[in-house]
Structure formats: C-alpha cells, structure tokens
Scaffold this motif. Sequence first.
Motif, short mmCIF file in Angstrom:
data_model
loop_
_atom_site.label_atom_id
_atom_site.label_comp_id
_atom_site.label_asym_id
_atom_site.label_seq_id
_atom_site.Cartn_x
_atom_site.Cartn_y
_atom_site.Cartn_z
N GLN A 37 0.83 -1.20 0.00
CA GLN A 37 0.00 0.00 0.00
C GLN A 37 0.86 1.25 0.00
O GLN A 37 0.58 2.21 -0.72
N GLU A 38 1.92 1.24 0.79
CA GLU A 38 2.81 2.40 0.85
C GLU A 38 3.45 2.66 -0.51
O GLU A 38 3.51 3.80 -0.97
N ALA A 39 3.89 1.61 -1.16
CA ALA A 39 4.50 1.76 -2.49
C ALA A 39 3.50 2.30 -3.49
O ALA A 39 3.84 3.14 -4.34
N TRP A 40 2.27 1.84 -3.38
CA TRP A 40 1.23 2.29 -4.30
C TRP A 40 0.92 3.77 -4.09
O TRP A 40 0.78 4.54 -5.05
N ILE A 41 0.83 4.20 -2.83
CA ILE A 41 0.59 5.61 -2.53
C ILE A 41 1.72 6.47 -3.04
O ILE A 41 1.52 7.52 -3.66
N ARG A 42 2.95 6.02 -2.81
CA ARG A 42 4.10 6.79 -3.30
C ARG A 42 4.10 6.90 -4.82
O ARG A 42 4.44 7.95 -5.38
N SER A 43 3.69 5.84 -5.49
CA SER A 43 3.67 5.86 -6.96
C SER A 43 2.64 6.85 -7.47
O SER A 43 2.88 7.54 -8.47
N ILE A 44 1.49 6.93 -6.81
CA ILE A 44 0.47 7.90 -7.22
C ILE A 44 0.99 9.32 -7.08
O ILE A 44 0.87 10.15 -7.99
N LEU A 45 1.60 9.62 -5.92
CA LEU A 45 2.08 10.98 -5.67
C LEU A 45 3.21 11.35 -6.63
O LEU A 45 3.29 12.49 -7.09
N LYS A 46 4.08 10.40 -6.96
CA LYS A 46 5.15 10.67 -7.92
C LYS A 46 4.58 10.90 -9.32
O LYS A 46 5.06 11.75 -10.07
N GLU A 47 3.53 10.14 -9.66
CA GLU A 47 2.91 10.30 -10.97
C GLU A 47 2.28 11.68 -11.10
O GLU A 47 2.38 12.33 -12.15
N VAL A 48 1.64 12.14 -10.03
CA VAL A 48 1.06 13.48 -10.03
C VAL A 48 2.14 14.53 -10.25
O VAL A 48 1.98 15.46 -11.04
N GLN A 49 3.26 14.37 -9.56
CA GLN A 49 4.35 15.33 -9.67
C GLN A 49 4.94 15.34 -11.08
O GLN A 49 5.26 16.39 -11.64
N ARG A 50 5.05 14.15 -11.68
CA ARG A 50 5.62 14.06 -13.04
C ARG A 50 4.71 14.68 -14.09
O ARG A 50 5.17 15.24 -15.07
N ASN A 51 3.40 14.54 -13.88
CA ASN A 51 2.45 14.93 -14.92
C ASN A 51 1.73 16.24 -14.64
O ASN A 51 0.59 16.42 -15.03
N ARG A 52 2.39 17.13 -13.92
CA ARG A 52 1.76 18.43 -13.66
C ARG A 52 1.46 19.13 -14.99
O ARG A 52 2.29 19.19 -15.88
N MET A 53 0.24 19.66 -15.05
CA MET A 53 -0.19 20.27 -16.30
C MET A 53 0.54 21.58 -16.58
O MET A 53 1.05 22.22 -15.67
N HIS A 54 0.56 21.96 -17.83
CA HIS A 54 1.21 23.18 -18.25
C HIS A 54 0.48 24.38 -17.67
O HIS A 54 -0.75 24.42 -17.62
N LEU A 55 1.24 25.38 -17.23
CA LEU A 55 0.64 26.54 -16.58
C LEU A 55 -0.20 27.40 -17.52
O LEU A 55 -1.03 28.18 -17.07
N HIS A 56 0.00 27.23 -18.81
CA HIS A 56 -0.74 28.08 -19.75
C HIS A 56 -2.06 27.45 -20.22
O HIS A 56 -2.69 27.92 -21.15
N ILE A 57 -2.47 26.38 -19.56
CA ILE A 57 -3.76 25.78 -19.86
C ILE A 57 -4.88 26.68 -19.35
O ILE A 57 -4.76 27.33 -18.31
N SER A 58 -5.97 26.75 -20.09
CA SER A 58 -7.12 27.58 -19.70
C SER A 58 -7.72 27.07 -18.40
O SER A 58 -7.82 25.86 -18.17
N LEU A 59 -8.12 28.00 -17.53
CA LEU A 59 -8.76 27.62 -16.26
C LEU A 59 -10.02 26.80 -16.50
O LEU A 59 -10.38 25.95 -15.68
N GLU A 60 -10.67 27.03 -17.62
CA GLU A 60 -11.89 26.28 -17.94
C GLU A 60 -11.61 24.83 -18.29
O GLU A 60 -12.51 24.00 -18.28
#
Length: 246
Positions: A37-60
């Motif tokens: 479970q710990e490994a799975w949680i860490r993998s989710i959080l790392k995936e979020v960090q890797r795939n942060r969206m571009h700042l110039h995406i529309s708020l909508e």
Amino acid sequence: MYEQRGFRQWVSRLLSLGLTKEQLLGISENKYSAFHQEAWIRSILKEVQRNRMHLHISLEEVPFFVLDTETTGFYPQLGDEIIAMAAAKTINARIQDFYFSLIKPNGIIPNQITELTGITNKDVESAPCLAEEMTKLLAFLENGVIIGYHISHDIIFINHFLWTQYRTKLTHRYLEIRAIVELLHGKGTFPTLDEALVHYSIHCEKRHTADGDVRAMTELWGYLLKELKNNKIETLYDLYNALSLH
C-alpha cells in the motif's frame, strides 16, 4: 493467489538484498500488504508530480478538485482526526465525479463536533478507517489542482497522516479559494465560507458536512471562474501571477 505470489516475490527480493530467513520470521503477509500500500501511494504521488499540467492551460480546462474534510479539532499532531472526506472533480465548475466517505476515528467524536457536523459516534461505527480511504481519495484526485476554502486545514490533516504513515506528502498543486475571492474583491472580504456563500446567494443545504460544503464550494467556484475571466485571468499562469502580486 496473486497476493500470495506477490508476497513470495517480495520475500525473495528481501533475501536477495542480504536479509536472513531468521530476520524474516517476524514479517507477516499483513506487513507485506502495508508495504504494498505504501509503495502504491508513493507511486500515485510521484505520478502526479511528473504529470503536472502546463501553466498556460485555460482555467476552464483544468481539472479542479474541490476538497473538504470534517475533523475532530484543529491539531492532528495533538490527536485530532479526520471523520469525513469529500471531493468533487470539476471542469469549468461542472462536477464530473464525486467522492465521499465517513471515516472511523481511533478516538471519540467530541459532542461539540457532533453538534456542528451532525456526525455521531454511531454514524462512524461501520465506517472505513483513514488508511483504507486515503488510497481511494488519492486515486480519485489524480492529476489536477486541489481547491477549497481554508484548504490548508484539510491539507495539514492529510499530510500529517501521509507523513506519519509513509514519510511522504501530497504533491498536488492546491489553491485557497479565499485568496481568489480576496483577489477579486479586496483583502479582508469574506473571511469565512459562510460570508462568501451569502454574497453569491448560494444556499448550502448541509453546511459543515464534507459533501455539503464541497457542493456549495463548487457552485462558488463557478461564479469565481466567470469573474476571473472577466478580469482577463484566463490561465493557471495568469492566476498564479495575479495571486503573487496581490
């Protein structure tokens, strides 16, 4: 069968790293599950960090996750606990998906909290523990921006749990709705969610419940998105820049 095979593979890996069979005697399959479970949680959080969206995406177009928790107090480090969590995945302030769960705490819910939230000790008797629901919440949040009124309270409780259990923290971007309200209306305006809801004539049917507050905040977010656009704040970059200058 899959879990048993996974457990055997995990034990084999530990042996290959130099642990003796005697050192492994105290390790149970339950402990394996906890590590898994710990490994799975860490993998989710790392995936979020890797795939942060571009700042110039529309708020909508940004997936904003409106988040709220109900807790037994203000200080998790002193033993206060989460007793309910809710989140709405929204795009352009329209709910795409919804998550909600009561949480069974280790301690007793104080009377004043029951009076405020309506959540009784009986209500949470059969509720899942926080460890069970945290994995579901993190999977639900995916890659997006978390928002909420006084969101730091919720983030502190979630991060306290993640840190004490797994030595990790949320990697999501998050924004304080109150700061956005004050960006639009001036500092010191609407210090509470109640005041903001009154200003926008939003009725919250279940105030001080996680799911009720999330639905009300989602409606509030809809008004704020329109006002941001009217003020030429149209992308994540625009919003971060405006907040940094406010």
